[in-house]
Design a protein around this motif. Structure first.
Motif, PDB file in Angstrom:
ATOM      1  N   GLY A 218       0.847  -1.185   0.000  1.00 50.60           N
ATOM      2  CA  GLY A 218       0.000   0.000   0.000  1.00 50.60           C
ATOM      3  C   GLY A 218       0.881   1.234   0.000  1.00 50.60           C
ATOM      4  N   GLU A 219       0.317   2.352  -0.398  1.00 50.49           N
ATOM      5  CA  GLU A 219       1.088   3.597  -0.456  1.00 50.49           C
ATOM      6  C   GLU A 219       0.451   4.648   0.431  1.00 50.49           C
ATOM      7  N   ILE A 220       1.305   5.402   1.108  1.00 50.63           N
ATOM      8  CA  ILE A 220       0.867   6.505   1.957  1.00 50.63           C
ATOM      9  C   ILE A 220       1.088   7.818   1.210  1.00 50.63           C
ATOM     10  N   ILE A 221       0.041   8.638   1.112  1.00 47.43           N
ATOM     11  CA  ILE A 221       0.200  10.005   0.609  1.00 47.43           C
ATOM     12  C   ILE A 221      -0.249  10.926   1.741  1.00 47.43           C
ATOM     13  N   PRO A 222       0.713  11.386   2.547  1.00 42.78           N
ATOM     14  CA  PRO A 222       0.360  12.121   3.765  1.00 42.78           C
ATOM     15  C   PRO A 222      -0.221  13.497   3.484  1.00 42.78           C
ATOM     16  N   SER A 223      -1.063  13.947   4.429  1.00 39.84           N
ATOM     17  CA  SER A 223      -1.653  15.280   4.321  1.00 39.84           C
ATOM     18  C   SER A 223      -0.630  16.353   4.661  1.00 39.84           C
ATOM     19  N   ASN A 224       0.356  16.008   5.480  1.00 42.13           N
ATOM     20  CA  ASN A 224       1.414  16.945   5.828  1.00 42.13           C
ATOM     21  C   ASN A 224       2.644  16.676   4.959  1.00 42.13           C
ATOM     22  N   GLU A 225       3.714  17.383   5.228  1.00 39.91           N
ATOM     23  CA  GLU A 225       4.916  17.247   4.399  1.00 39.91           C
ATOM     24  C   GLU A 225       5.480  15.839   4.461  1.00 39.91           C
TER      25      GLU A 225
END
Length: 359
Positions: A244-251
């Motif tokens: 799975g891939e994480i696309i964070p809301s923060n930097e």
């Protein structure tokens, strides 16, 4: 068949106390009541053990502490269970197995696993050594490197060095790693105390923040990369999920992005990767799991520099976040194993491991 008694242990004294409350609430709600009687055991931030018999939803809010009964878990193989003290009466609560849902130090780092080993009771977690190594980012990196797993460049500094000679540390970081860089406590999870430093003032702040959480601080070079995670379970023949891939809301994927951003962080399952790259990730995840001699379950986190087609292992979590929204169970769900099925599987693996190692 007589039901077994499972003690779910939550809370703890680490900076991830609140994360544990969320994870354990989710787990308690789905444990198969036809197979298990659940005994809820909380540890306060002050280290007090309490038996809790109330509403499960009060765990997440922290209200459980007001209703808990003072308890003690004896390090004695003749007393596999919990002893409570209430109104001048002592009562014994036998347990067949324990499920520690404790993230961070004094829960995920081998300490409480040592207690269970002394008590000779099955537990849903990797063993003492694997747990300690997984928690310690410095030693796990050394073992990953030794096993041939790719890692980013890093430096480790002691808290005393930061207090007494921070200028030298800054010079070393600027010379060997450059900006931006990541600064982390060596022994903590859920990105607690982690900062991304873009310049010297931010590096000074980051070193001071991280040193509040641990006596050693890890500084890593920044690599432009996607964040990829995989779930693993098993003992002698571990299985690995799709990535799975994480696309964070923060930097970056910090504590707020993980648990308190209102769903702005995106978890992409499966990660958009080619079949050949997926296979590489799965092979590396299993290699990392075996490098630390893990058992029962873990989540393995990677960086992927797509431009250079390079994979780097970031870390391995032996007790990853376990809410319904957490990556570990969601990856297995996408692989074909539901949340309740997964919990049952992990408990079965704990009994299996106990039978294998007991003397």
């Amino acid at each position: 068949m007589k039901k077994k008694r499972i003690g779910v242990i939550f809370g703890g004294q680490s900076g991830e106390h609140e994360v544990s409350l969320m994870s354990s609430t989710s787990i308690i709600k789905v444990i198969d009541r036809e197979k298990y009687d659940v005994v809820m055991i909380g540890i306060t931030k002050n280290g007090e053990w309490l038996l809790y018999n109330g509403d499960v939803d009060k765990i997440k809010s922290g209200e459980w502490e007001k209703e808990g009964i003072r308890a003690f878990f004896p390090p004695n193989a003749n007393y596999k269970g919990l002893i409570t003290f209430s109104n001048g009466k002592e009562e014994f609560h036998p347990l067949d197995i324990v499920f520690p849902v404790l993230h961070g130090p004094r829960g995920e780092d081998g300490t409480i696993q040592g207690l269970f080993e002394i008590s000779q009771i099955p537990y849903v977690s990797s063993g003492v050594m694997s747990s300690a190594l997984g928690m310690d980012k410095f030693f796990s990196k050394k073992l990953f490197d030794h096993a041939g797993l790719p890692i980013v460049k890093y430096k480790v500094f002691h808290k005393k060095e930061i207090l007494l000679d921070i200028e030298t540390i800054i010079q070393i970081v600027e010379r060997d790693l450059g900006y931006p860089c990541f600064v982390k406590p060596c022994n903590l999870g859920s990105s607690v105390g982690v900062s991304k430093a873009h310049n010297r003032p931010e590096l000074i702040d980051a070193l001071q923040i991280a040193s509040k959480y641990d006596r050693r601080v890890l500084v890593e070079e920044f690599v432009k990369a996607r964040e990829i995670e995989l779930s693993v379970f098993g003992n002698n023949e571990p299985k690995v999920s799709i990535p799975g891939e994480i696309i964070p809301s923060n930097e970056f994927y910090d504590y707020v992005a993980k648990y308190f951003d209102g769903g702005k962080t995106k978890l992409i399952i499966p990660a958009p990767l080619s079949e050949s790259v997926i296979k590489r990730f799965q092979e590396l995840a299993l290699k990392a799991y075996r490098a630390l001699d893990c058992s029962i379950y873990a989540r393995v986190d990677f960086f992927y520099n797509e431009e250079q087609d390079k994979i780097y292992i970031n870390e391995l979590n032996t007790i990853p976040g376990f809410t319904h929204a957490s990556m570990y169970p969601k990856l297995w769900e996408a692989t074909g194993i539901s949340y309740p099925q997964l919990i049952n599987k992990l408990i079965d693996l704990a009994f299996e491991r106990y039978e294998e190692i007991k003397q």
